[in-house]
Structure formats: structure tokens, C-alpha cells
Design an enzyme around this catalytic site. Structure first.
Site, PDB file in Angstrom:
ATOM      1  N   ASN A   9       0.868  -1.181   0.000  1.00  0.00           N
ATOM      2  CA  ASN A   9       0.000   0.000   0.000  1.00  0.00           C
ATOM      3  C   ASN A   9       0.904   1.231   0.000  1.00  0.00           C
ATOM      4  O   ASN A   9       1.515   1.546   1.007  1.00  0.00           O
ATOM      5  CB  ASN A   9      -0.899  -0.037   1.246  1.00  0.00           C
ATOM      6  CG  ASN A   9      -1.716   1.232   1.406  1.00  0.00           C
ATOM      7  OD1 ASN A   9      -1.793   2.050   0.492  1.00  0.00           O
ATOM      8  ND2 ASN A   9      -2.332   1.388   2.571  1.00  0.00           N
ATOM      9  N   LYS A  11       0.087   4.252  -0.215  1.00  0.00           N
ATOM     10  CA  LYS A  11      -0.547   5.436   0.401  1.00  0.00           C
ATOM     11  C   LYS A  11      -0.349   6.657  -0.526  1.00  0.00           C
ATOM     12  O   LYS A  11      -0.380   6.491  -1.736  1.00  0.00           O
ATOM     13  CB  LYS A  11      -0.015   5.652   1.819  1.00  0.00           C
ATOM     14  CG  LYS A  11      -0.131   4.365   2.656  1.00  0.00           C
ATOM     15  CD  LYS A  11       0.118   4.543   4.119  1.00  0.00           C
ATOM     16  CE  LYS A  11      -0.029   3.191   4.818  1.00  0.00           C
ATOM     17  NZ  LYS A  11       0.126   3.263   6.278  1.00  0.00           N
ATOM     18  N   HIS A  98      -9.292   1.050   5.332  1.00  0.00           N
ATOM     19  CA  HIS A  98      -7.982   1.258   5.961  1.00  0.00           C
ATOM     20  C   HIS A  98      -8.163   2.201   7.154  1.00  0.00           C
ATOM     21  O   HIS A  98      -8.958   3.141   7.093  1.00  0.00           O
ATOM     22  CB  HIS A  98      -6.994   1.844   4.948  1.00  0.00           C
ATOM     23  CG  HIS A  98      -5.590   1.828   5.466  1.00  0.00           C
ATOM     24  ND1 HIS A  98      -5.133   2.762   6.377  1.00  0.00           N
ATOM     25  CD2 HIS A  98      -4.565   0.978   5.248  1.00  0.00           C
ATOM     26  CE1 HIS A  98      -3.878   2.475   6.677  1.00  0.00           C
ATOM     27  NE2 HIS A  98      -3.511   1.407   6.009  1.00  0.00           N
ATOM     28  N   GLU A 100      -6.543   4.624   8.204  1.00  0.00           N
ATOM     29  CA  GLU A 100      -6.356   6.056   7.911  1.00  0.00           C
ATOM     30  C   GLU A 100      -7.626   6.650   7.326  1.00  0.00           C
ATOM     31  O   GLU A 100      -7.951   7.817   7.567  1.00  0.00           O
ATOM     32  CB  GLU A 100      -5.149   6.249   6.973  1.00  0.00           C
ATOM     33  CG  GLU A 100      -3.836   6.013   7.720  1.00  0.00           C
ATOM     34  CD  GLU A 100      -2.708   5.435   6.900  1.00  0.00           C
ATOM     35  OE1 GLU A 100      -2.765   5.482   5.655  1.00  0.00           O
ATOM     36  OE2 GLU A 100      -1.756   4.904   7.510  1.00  0.00           O
ATOM     37  N   GLU A 170      -4.773  -4.868  10.759  1.00  0.00           N
ATOM     38  CA  GLU A 170      -3.717  -3.871  10.938  1.00  0.00           C
ATOM     39  C   GLU A 170      -3.945  -3.128  12.246  1.00  0.00           C
ATOM     40  O   GLU A 170      -4.757  -2.204  12.298  1.00  0.00           O
ATOM     41  CB  GLU A 170      -3.738  -2.861   9.782  1.00  0.00           C
ATOM     42  CG  GLU A 170      -3.505  -3.457   8.416  1.00  0.00           C
ATOM     43  CD  GLU A 170      -3.034  -2.400   7.430  1.00  0.00           C
ATOM     44  OE1 GLU A 170      -1.954  -2.577   6.870  1.00  0.00           O
ATOM     45  OE2 GLU A 170      -3.733  -1.391   7.241  1.00  0.00           O
ATOM     46  N   GLY A 176       3.180   2.308  10.747  1.00  0.00           N
ATOM     47  CA  GLY A 176       4.133   3.402  10.577  1.00  0.00           C
ATOM     48  C   GLY A 176       4.906   3.751  11.837  1.00  0.00           C
ATOM     49  O   GLY A 176       5.570   4.777  11.902  1.00  0.00           O
ATOM     50  N   SER A 216       4.084  -2.180  10.269  1.00  0.00           N
ATOM     51  CA  SER A 216       5.532  -2.284  10.419  1.00  0.00           C
ATOM     52  C   SER A 216       6.095  -3.652  10.016  1.00  0.00           C
ATOM     53  O   SER A 216       7.004  -4.177  10.667  1.00  0.00           O
ATOM     54  CB  SER A 216       5.953  -1.909  11.843  1.00  0.00           C
ATOM     55  OG  SER A 216       5.609  -0.557  12.121  1.00  0.00           O
TER      56      SER A 216
HETATM   57  P1  13P Z   1       3.502   0.359   7.627  1.00  0.00           P
HETATM   58  O1  13P Z   1       3.985  -0.905   6.982  1.00  0.00           O
HETATM   59  O2  13P Z   1       4.212   1.582   7.151  1.00  0.00           O
HETATM   60  O3  13P Z   1       3.427   0.238   9.116  1.00  0.00           O
HETATM   61  O4  13P Z   1       1.973   0.565   7.109  1.00  0.00           O
HETATM   62  C1  13P Z   1       1.074  -0.468   7.197  1.00  0.00           C
HETATM   63  C2  13P Z   1      -0.161  -0.094   6.468  1.00  0.00           C
HETATM   64  O5  13P Z   1      -0.905   0.780   6.875  1.00  0.00           O
HETATM   65  C3  13P Z   1      -0.449  -0.798   5.199  1.00  0.00           C
HETATM   66  O6  13P Z   1      -1.753  -0.560   4.770  1.00  0.00           O
END
Ligand code: 13P
Length: 254
Positions: A9, A11, A98, A100, A170, A176, A216
């Protein structure tokens, strides 16, 4: 046996040129280095989808997905993108829910249930995301939260529809942050999700559904995570933005 998936992803990262470059690198490395059975999914921003879908046609292991879609197929929704458009761009997958988007765009389980319907109606597979915040985990509410996210977003689907879905767990506190859930923590939640699927759809169906871990994921923790009984691959953010680390994570799935 469930075929593992490793999805990147991206983003809101990579301009068009950088996205094409990253895709070419990943496609070359996957063709050269990955022999086992694994699905690799690239999830860039919408405006790169068409070109990236075409670039990945050189590999039968790689497909593309979108990060989101609207619940309607067309209409007066300025700035929105429909699942029909995502499908026409050559995608196979579309993320829904997601964390976010749940946080910054107020996406609720009931809206997400409609997104899942729109995705399926356009012959795409949803990758439906769920996960608790740190506060919720500390209050030991994580199973309740994840249970409601999965039930309210997916359990209106019939057997044929649920089989087309992928679920991604997740934990928000692992995204992140560099803090990965321990393999035991991740496996515990994945097993809980699979048990919920079994209660609703039966073991035959539940045992076919892929459940990915995200938060992560890195080359040095991927193999251990992906070898857990109920973890069928990963949804990768930061480490998917660099070809070497992403393909090393893919290696952890074969
Ligand atoms: P990270 O791998 O940067 O922690 O992000 C995970 C994520 O949100 C994938 O959709």
C-alpha cells in the site's frame, strides 16, 4: 492451502515517474527471484493505476489494487473514483476501511459494507481492513472492536461473496510506528477472525479466506509472521516503497 498475498500500500507516496520506476524494479525482481506460489499486489494512488496495471502484465504473480473507492458506480460526486473505474484500470483488488480512512474520512462499518458491495459488484476483490487503536488494546477491547468491524462490514455477504474477500488485520498502533505486533499477538487476532468466519460461514469457507497482517512489516520480521497458522501474508506500507525491502518481504511468504 491458501496462496499467500503480499500487498504494497503506497498510500500518498510516489509521483508518476517514481511509481513506474518502482513497479519496473519490483516486476523484474519478482520474475528473477520469486519461484514459489505467492500473489504480489501493488496498490498505488489512483492516477497511476492504469499505467502500473499495464506494466505488471509481464508477471503472472503481480496484480494491482486501489486504496479506496466510492459506493456508487457513477454520478455527481466531484473528486471521487468508483469501483467501476478501478476495475476498468485493470485492477484485481480494492482496499476498504484502511484505518487512515476510518480516521481521516470518518468511514464507518456501515459505509464500508456498501463499499464492499460496490467492489464485489465490479468483479474486484475487497481487501477489508480492521484493527484496534492502542487505547482500545490497553482497555482489552480489541476483540470486540475487530469483531464488530468484521461483522458489520462483511457478514451481510453470502458464501460466494465472502470467498472473494481478503481481510487485513492492521493494529493502528503498529502502522508506521516501527512497533510490530508480536507474532503471538498477530496470530491470536487472526485466529479470532477465522473463528468468527467459521461461526458465520462454516469451516470449509473460513479456511479458504486469506487474512493478511499489516503494521511495520519488514524483511526481518516477515517470514516469522507469515509462517503463523492463520497469517496468509501482509499488507505493507513504508517497506513497500523500496523495491529491495518489498521483494525481500515477498520472499518471506514463499
Ligand atoms: P507500515 O507498513 O508503514 O506500518 O503501514 C502499514 C499499512 O498501513 C499498510 O496498509
Amino acid at each position: 492451502m491458501r496462496t499467500k498475498i503480499v500487498a504494497g500500500n503506497w498510500k500518498m507516496n510516489k509521483n508518476f515517474h517514481e511509481g513506474l520506476e518502482l513497479t519496473s524494479e519490483i516486476t523484474g525482481m519478482v520474475n528473477d527471484e520469486i519461484n514459489g506460489n505467492v500473489e504480489v499486489v501493488l496498490i498505488p494512488t489512483y492516477i497511476h493505476l492504469n499505467a502500473i496495471s499495464q506494466l505488471t502484465q509481464g508477471s503472472n504473480k503481480i496484480s494491482t489494487g486501489a486504496q479506496n473507492c466510492h459506493i456508487e458506480n457513477s454520478g455527481a460526486y466531484t473528486g471521487e473514483i468508483s469501483a467501476a473505474m478501478v476495475a476498468a484500470a485493470g485492477c484485481k483488488y480494492c482496499l476498504a476501511g484502511h484505518s487512515e480512512r476510518r480516521l481521516f474520512n470518518n468511514e464507518t462499518n456501515s459505509v464500508l459494507a456498501k463499499k464492499v458491495d460496490a467492489i464485489l459488484a465490479n468483479n474486484l476483490s475487497p481487501i477489508y481492513c480492521c484493527g484496534e487503536t492502542l487505547e482500545e488494546r490497553n482497555a482489552e477491547k480489541h476483540f470486540d472492536i475487530i469483531g464488530s468491524q468484521v461483522k458489520e462490514g462483511l457478514f451481510h455477504l453470502n458464501n460466494e461473496q465472502i470467498l472473494k474477500c481478503v481481510i487485513a488485520y492492521e493494529p493502528v498502533w503498529a502502522i508506521g510506528t516501527g512497533v510490530t505486533a508480536s507474532t503471538a499477538q498477530a496470530q491470536e487476532v487472526h485466529a479470532y477472525i477465522r473463528t468468527s468466519l467459521t461461526e458465520k460461514y462454516g469451516i470449509d469457507i473460513a479456511s479458504q479466506i486469506r487474512i493478511l497482517y499489516g503494521g511495520s512489516v519488514k524483511p526481518d520480521n516477515a517470514k516469522e509472521l507469515f509462517s503463523q497458522a492463520d497469517i496468509d501474508g501482509g499488507l505493507v506500507g513504508g517497506a513497500a516503497l523500496q523495491s529491495r525491502s518489498f521483494v525481500d518481504i515477498v520472499k518471506g511468504a514463499v
